[in-house]
Design an enzyme around this catalytic site. Structure first.
Site, PDB file in Angstrom:
ATOM      1  N   THR A  51       0.872  -1.179   0.000  1.00 58.34           N
ATOM      2  CA  THR A  51       0.000   0.000   0.000  1.00 58.34           C
ATOM      3  C   THR A  51       0.910   1.231   0.000  1.00 58.34           C
ATOM      4  O   THR A  51       1.279   1.727  -1.055  1.00 58.34           O
ATOM      5  CB  THR A  51      -0.961  -0.008   1.200  1.00 58.34           C
ATOM      6  OG1 THR A  51      -0.237  -0.280   2.400  1.00 58.34           O
ATOM      7  CG2 THR A  51      -2.038  -1.065   1.010  1.00 58.34           C
ATOM      8  N   LYS A  62       4.062  -7.295   3.618  1.00 61.50           N
ATOM      9  CA  LYS A  62       3.814  -5.866   3.476  1.00 61.50           C
ATOM     10  C   LYS A  62       3.547  -5.271   4.851  1.00 61.50           C
ATOM     11  O   LYS A  62       3.019  -5.929   5.747  1.00 61.50           O
ATOM     12  CB  LYS A  62       2.656  -5.575   2.523  1.00 61.50           C
ATOM     13  CG  LYS A  62       1.277  -5.984   3.010  1.00 61.50           C
ATOM     14  CD  LYS A  62       0.530  -4.985   3.851  1.00 61.50           C
ATOM     15  CE  LYS A  62       0.443  -3.633   3.175  1.00 61.50           C
ATOM     16  NZ  LYS A  62      -0.263  -2.653   4.084  1.00 61.50           N
ATOM     17  N   THR A  87      -1.185  -2.117   9.147  1.00 61.14           N
ATOM     18  CA  THR A  87      -1.548  -3.321   8.398  1.00 61.14           C
ATOM     19  C   THR A  87      -0.316  -4.173   8.136  1.00 61.14           C
ATOM     20  O   THR A  87       0.708  -3.671   7.704  1.00 61.14           O
ATOM     21  CB  THR A  87      -2.212  -2.961   7.052  1.00 61.14           C
ATOM     22  OG1 THR A  87      -1.327  -2.097   6.324  1.00 61.14           O
ATOM     23  CG2 THR A  87      -3.521  -2.257   7.269  1.00 61.14           C
ATOM     24  N   GLU A 109       6.548   3.998   9.233  1.00 63.43           N
ATOM     25  CA  GLU A 109       6.191   5.310   8.714  1.00 63.43           C
ATOM     26  C   GLU A 109       6.936   6.440   9.414  1.00 63.43           C
ATOM     27  O   GLU A 109       6.838   6.614  10.622  1.00 63.43           O
ATOM     28  CB  GLU A 109       4.685   5.527   8.869  1.00 63.43           C
ATOM     29  CG  GLU A 109       4.076   6.231   7.692  1.00 63.43           C
ATOM     30  CD  GLU A 109       2.572   6.033   7.692  1.00 63.43           C
ATOM     31  OE1 GLU A 109       1.970   6.107   8.758  1.00 63.43           O
ATOM     32  OE2 GLU A 109       2.023   5.780   6.617  1.00 63.43           O
ATOM     33  N   ASN A 120       0.257  10.859   8.928  1.00 59.29           N
ATOM     34  CA  ASN A 120      -1.011  10.339   9.426  1.00 59.29           C
ATOM     35  C   ASN A 120      -2.059  11.399   9.721  1.00 59.29           C
ATOM     36  O   ASN A 120      -3.200  11.075  10.059  1.00 59.29           O
ATOM     37  CB  ASN A 120      -0.758   9.474  10.668  1.00 59.29           C
ATOM     38  CG  ASN A 120      -0.175   8.143  10.269  1.00 59.29           C
ATOM     39  OD1 ASN A 120      -0.864   7.280   9.752  1.00 59.29           O
ATOM     40  ND2 ASN A 120       1.119   7.970  10.489  1.00 59.29           N
TER      41      ASN A 120
END
Length: 406
Positions: free
Chosen positions: A152, A178, A189, A275, A401
């Site tokens: 993603t 992933k 995720t 992230e 985010n």
């Protein structure tokens, strides 16, 4: 010395596995549908998210895994098919039906997985075309395409191949994953898929995955969130023709070692792709009264936003580390604990037996400039230990985010 060889492999490296990854339009660009296919039914093991909000594909896949066999995994990215009601279930089941018909296999042998935005209906007209194209594209060289198609917002693909010998037969393990990037509504995720041509006894395979998951994927943290779609699925088709690996097999430990290595590699790769992260953090808790206490302390440190932000700011704030240990439910005695930080074989002990040490702030500062850091906590109260991996918390995490979903 490892009893296996690591090579630049992927999900289609083992004998009898084909894969593909195509773009069907779920995402505006990039591949978004992946198929992993075994040329014969394979023993299958799986673990799923513990989130009480569970996506439709997981409901379907849990049923299909009950007999411990599968032959194909179909995965889409760009849409999680979560919180989509009755229609979401119908769409997950339709993905299974379309895949089984195209491959002429039983629906019960299809595992379905989705990742992406939550609460949006699946564009099944596009998915149908993707499954048709994905089946046509299945090939021995399709592993990298498959790995790309499950991503993603990941920065990097996560693939690995391992080879070893059991019963005089070459055994190959291939895997891809992933994560751990964020999507709306900011849940982490994680998907992981593994294939092997080893012949493995079903109950042994399932128990092994559960045990290894506890030591790998359950010991990583980016921000403490757990997804509606997390799953790990492994298939073993037995085409290497070794004797069945089970609890009494004399070489089972070689397989266990390689299997754990692959999952640990993927777990670490997920954290390294966290992230907005700038640091990779390993936390090791040693000399604990129990393994569970050690795990609790590791996770508490890794999940502490105060620890994460201090490491991002390159501060040797042992107090935040100690505080995070103190509020977990592990059995600890502050008057026994030692806390150290390290990197590149350099290590500084900052706290010992209830009080701060007169350590070199300059040396600690130099250690904290490294990208890969290690926190070592010695509880000095037993002989058990645990290790886990995480990342820092940066300005970029908040920026990413808090931005609208594209």
């Amino acid at each position: 010395m490892k009893n296996f060889k690591v090579f630049d492999g992927n999900i289609s490296s083992p004998i009898g596995f084909l894969a593909s990854g195509v773009h069907c339009g779920i995402k505006e660009k990039n591949k978004d549908l992946s198929i992993i296919y075994s040329e014969c039914p394979a023993v299958c093991s799986a673990v799923f998210t513990k989130n009480k909000v569970i996506a439709a594909p997981l409901v379907v896949s849990k049923k299909h895994i009950e007999d411990k066999y599968a032959q194909v995994i179909v995965v889409n990215s760009g849409n999680a098919n979560a919180c989509t009601g009755e229609q979401g279930m119908k769409d997950a089941e339709l993905m299974v039906e379309l895949t089984s018909k195209k491959l002429l296999i039983s629906k019960e042998n299809v595992i379905v997985s989705s990742t992406g935005i939550i609460g949006v209906p699946m564009p099944m007209d596009k998915v149908k075309v993707g499954i048709e194209d994905g089946v046509k594209a299945l090939s021995k060289k399709g592993g990298l395409d498959a790995a790309q198609a499950i991503l993603t917002t990941d920065k990097n693909m996560k693939n690995i191949g391992v080879a070893l010998e059991i019963d005089g037969k070459k055994i190959t393990i291939g895997a891809m994953a992933k994560g751990s990037r964020m999507i709306h509504p900011n849940m982490a995720t994680m998907l992981s898929f593994l294939t092997t041509d080893a012949k493995v006894e079903p109950t042994f395979f399932q128990n092994l995955l559960q045990e290894v998951t506890g030591l790998t994927y359950n010991m990583i943290s980016v921000d403490g969130d757990t997804s509606t779609n997390d799953m790990v699925v492994c298939m073993a088709n037995g085409l290497a023709s070794n004797k069945e690996i089970e609890y009494d097999h004399p070489q089972k430990d070689k397989f266990i070692e390689a299997f754990k290595f692959v999952h640990e590699y993927l777990a670490k790769s997920i954290v390294q792709d966290g992230e907005g992260s700038s640091k990779f953090i390993e936390v090791q808790v040693i000399k604990s009264p129990t393994e569970e206490d050690a795990k609790l302390a590791v996770k508490s440190i890794l999940n502490s936003n105060l620890v994460k932000t201090s490491l991002f700011g390159e501060q040797s704030n042992w107090g935040r580390i100690l505080c995070s240990i103190g509020y977990c439910s592990a059995d600890i005695d502050i008057n026994s604990i030692d806390i150290s930080i390290g990197a590149n074989n350099a290590i500084v002990k900052m706290f010992s037996k209830g009080k701060a040490l007169d350590y070199s702030k300059t040396e600690a500062s130099e250690i904290l400039k490294n990208k890969d850091l290690k926190i070592i906590v010695n509880l000095n109260s037993g002989d058990k230990e645990a290790v886990g991996w995480g990342c820092d918390l940066s300005y970029d995490y908040v920026k990413i985010n808090s931005a609208p979903i594209a």
